[in-house]
Design an enzyme around this catalytic site. Sequence first.
Site, mmCIF file in Angstrom:
data_model
loop_
_atom_site.group_PDB
_atom_site.id
_atom_site.type_symbol
_atom_site.label_atom_id
_atom_site.label_comp_id
_atom_site.label_asym_id
_atom_site.label_seq_id
_atom_site.Cartn_x
_atom_site.Cartn_y
_atom_site.Cartn_z
ATOM 1 N N HIS A 209 -3.219 3.157 -13.290
ATOM 2 C CA HIS A 209 -2.916 1.765 -12.948
ATOM 3 C C HIS A 209 -4.155 0.888 -13.060
ATOM 4 O O HIS A 209 -5.271 1.385 -13.157
ATOM 5 C CB HIS A 209 -2.285 1.645 -11.549
ATOM 6 C CG HIS A 209 -3.178 2.019 -10.403
ATOM 7 N ND1 HIS A 209 -3.198 3.274 -9.844
ATOM 8 C CD2 HIS A 209 -4.078 1.290 -9.690
ATOM 9 C CE1 HIS A 209 -4.070 3.292 -8.838
ATOM 10 N NE2 HIS A 209 -4.624 2.111 -8.732
ATOM 11 N N HIS B 33 -10.231 -2.608 -10.001
ATOM 12 C CA HIS B 33 -10.537 -1.280 -10.551
ATOM 13 C C HIS B 33 -9.486 -0.859 -11.573
ATOM 14 O O HIS B 33 -8.396 -1.416 -11.620
ATOM 15 C CB HIS B 33 -10.658 -0.210 -9.460
ATOM 16 C CG HIS B 33 -9.439 -0.016 -8.605
ATOM 17 N ND1 HIS B 33 -9.240 -0.649 -7.416
ATOM 18 C CD2 HIS B 33 -8.341 0.762 -8.771
ATOM 19 C CE1 HIS B 33 -8.093 -0.286 -6.883
ATOM 20 N NE2 HIS B 33 -7.512 0.579 -7.694
ATOM 21 N N GLU C 144 -1.464 -2.646 -9.452
ATOM 22 C CA GLU C 144 -1.735 -2.728 -8.026
ATOM 23 C C GLU C 144 -2.322 -4.106 -7.752
ATOM 24 O O GLU C 144 -3.177 -4.573 -8.510
ATOM 25 C CB GLU C 144 -2.751 -1.637 -7.648
ATOM 26 C CG GLU C 144 -3.140 -1.636 -6.178
ATOM 27 C CD GLU C 144 -4.156 -0.534 -5.819
ATOM 28 O OE1 GLU C 144 -4.830 0.005 -6.726
ATOM 29 O OE2 GLU C 144 -4.250 -0.218 -4.619
HETATM 30 CO CO CO Z 1 -5.891 1.695 -7.036
#
Ligand code: CO
Length: 134
Positions: free
Chosen positions: A79, A7, A130
């Site tokens: 992020h 994502h 991440e």
């Molecule tokens: Co995230």
Amino acid sequence: MIGRLNHVAIAVPDLEAAMEQYRGALGAKVGAPQDEPDHGVTVVFIELPNTKIELLYPLGDDSPINGFLDKNPAGGIHHMCYEVEDISAARDQLLQSGARVLGSGEPKIGAHGKPVLFLHPKDFQGCLIELEQV
Ligand code: CO
């Protein structure tokens, strides 16, 4: 080592307005808000055919998103999340390469119930990364 883009997370100053924009103007499939007290965020996932967008909104006074929105009052990309098969092996390899892992260095359970880690943006072209074990 990294696999699919899981994502892209966008910090937003107005969660309702952002959800309505993605649902209405952009015609996307927008999920329900989920509170993540361990991470100090409320998240909304938007399903796209090839990845997801994660809307992030501060939860609580010490939310990590508050500082980001202070610097970026209109919101912005917060992020990117890449998938890895073995998060501990990925972490060890990255630490050996000189990269910094945020927090304790131990994976935490993320918004999808899977182990995640964050890598220092200064070590990755100014982008907070991440890693999520899938
Ligand atoms: Co995230």
